[in-house]
Design an enzyme around this catalytic site. Structure first.
Site, mmCIF file in Angstrom:
data_model
loop_
_atom_site.group_PDB
_atom_site.id
_atom_site.type_symbol
_atom_site.label_atom_id
_atom_site.label_comp_id
_atom_site.label_asym_id
_atom_site.label_seq_id
_atom_site.Cartn_x
_atom_site.Cartn_y
_atom_site.Cartn_z
ATOM 1 N N CYS A 45 -45.655 20.355 19.100
ATOM 2 C CA CYS A 45 -44.844 20.636 17.913
ATOM 3 C C CYS A 45 -45.696 21.071 16.716
ATOM 4 C CB CYS A 45 -44.009 19.419 17.549
ATOM 5 S SG CYS A 45 -43.210 18.713 18.987
ATOM 6 N N HIS A 80 -41.458 19.961 10.838
ATOM 7 C CA HIS A 80 -40.989 20.051 12.221
ATOM 8 C C HIS A 80 -39.616 19.392 12.355
ATOM 9 C CE1 HIS A 80 -40.656 19.859 16.462
ATOM 10 N NE2 HIS A 80 -40.940 18.578 16.570
ATOM 11 N N ASN A 82 -34.480 20.066 18.772
ATOM 12 C CA ASN A 82 -35.926 20.124 18.578
ATOM 13 C C ASN A 82 -36.481 21.235 19.470
ATOM 14 O OD1 ASN A 82 -38.704 19.677 18.693
ATOM 15 N ND2 ASN A 82 -38.530 17.459 18.906
#
Ligand code: 4VN
Length: 336
Positions: A124, A261, A291
């Site tokens: 990420c 993020h 996500n």
């Protein structure tokens, strides 16, 4: 002009700037309600704990297909030809193949014949790490222009039988065009990793399988110790952002937006408090995408530009911060 190959000939240091942004996601949208028909979960459970309401899931497009669409959009928006690119970097943990790299597949599809290309793996944080890397190549003076993309098809690494992880992730891609600039726009950078805590987030391990090995069982799917990752984000990541801002050349209230993020909306609430900024300065789009790991920050950045929040006229300062598997975490403060 061709990039210089004689490094001694590079004398002038230039700066880098983000000059264009783009994003793309597969058209198929899967809602929380859709998921509740396939596993024991509910819209209420997912939305209240994560903020996520839907995610885009690819039917036929690969990670390189999504990245290629982003590259095409960047070229289209900037009026550039593919052969004007000096490099293409793709951050991904869901590549089409290890070899050729996803970036090499993008290069072939758009015809960026003069570029050198590679993939970068930092989960990420991948987009932030790749952008920080690209900035160094341009600042060296040897390369003038390149694209940095985060692209994922996490739908292929998720265990669709595991309701604790399957509801969290999605597919998509975003990216930026980075070009040489006379003005300094990258103001601060702080990047970290802690491989000793890597087991809290894992996916797609590739065990030995030769006739001479003691065969290892491959761990195929993504797994996560949610509590540990949650604590990591709130402790280590928030602390690193605070430290970076304490040394930064601009005051915290002069920063227009904090693009973090997009893992979990509750985490963004907590991080805003810890950093000491209004939650309104932390835009979110995990409601729509879930996500998307390395793609989450560039998708969010591109949507902020589409919505007029970020103007791309050099008048604003934003912080980009990625954090996740590895463990990896890192932030960039940039004028945009
Ligand atoms: C950063 C974070 C996460 C993450 C961690 C935990 C979590 C996302 C656990 C508790 C659960 C709701 C979901 Cl903070 C993931 C990554 C990987 O990109 C990075 N969600 N949750 C609950 O029961 O409330």
């Amino acid at each position: 002009a061709e990039p210089l190959s004689f490094l001694g000939g590079v004398e002038i240091m230039t700066f880098a700037k983000i000059s264009q942004v783009a994003h793309y996601a597969p058209s198929q949208v899967i809602s929380n309600q859709d998921l509740s028909e396939r596993m024991d979960t509910s819209d209420e459970w997912i939305a209240s704990r994560t903020g996520i309401r839907k995610r885009h899931i690819s039917q036929s497009e690969s990670t390189s297909d999504l990245a290629t669409e982003v590259a095409r959009r960047l070229l289209e928006k900037s009026g550039l030809q593919a052969d004007q690119l000096d490099f293409i970097f793709v951050a991904t943990i869901s590549p089409d193949s290890m070899m050729p790299s996803t970036a090499a597949r993008v290069q072939a599809k758009i015809g960026a014949s003069k570029a050198f290309v590679f993939d970068l793996t930092a989960a990420c944080s991948g987009f932030v790490f790749a952008l920080a890397t690209a900035e160094k190549y341009i600042r060296s003076g040897q390369y003038k222009r390149g694209i940095v993309i985060g692209s994922e098809t996490l739908s292929k690494v998720i265990d669709w039988e595991d309701r604790t992880t399957a509801v969290l992730f999605g597919d998509g891609a975003g990216g930026v065009l980075l070009e040489a600039s006379e003005q300094q726009t990258f103001l601060a950078e702080s990047l970290f990793s802690d491989g000793s805590r890597g087991e809290v987030l894992q996916s797609s391990s590739v065990g030995l399988s030769s006739p001479y090995s003691d065969k290892e069982e491959d761990k195929k799917y993504l797994s996560m110790d949610g509590r540990a990752v949650f604590d990591f984000a709130i402790r280590d990541v928030a602390k690193s952002i605070k430290h970076m801002l304490a040394d930064a050349p601009v005051a915290v209230d002069e920063i227009d937006y904090f693009l973090l993020h997009q893992a979990n909306d509750r985490i963004l609430d907590k991080m805003a408090k810890k950093i000491g900024v209004d939650r309104e300065k932390l835009p979110a789009n995990m409601m729509e995408y879930g996500n998307t790991s390395a793609a989450s920050i560039p998708i969010l950045l591109s949507e902020c530009v589409d919505q007029g929040l970020i103007k791309l006229d050099g008048s604003q300062t934003i912080l980009l911060s990625g954090f996740g598997g590895g463990l990896t975490w890192g932030s960039l403060l940039v004028t945009i």
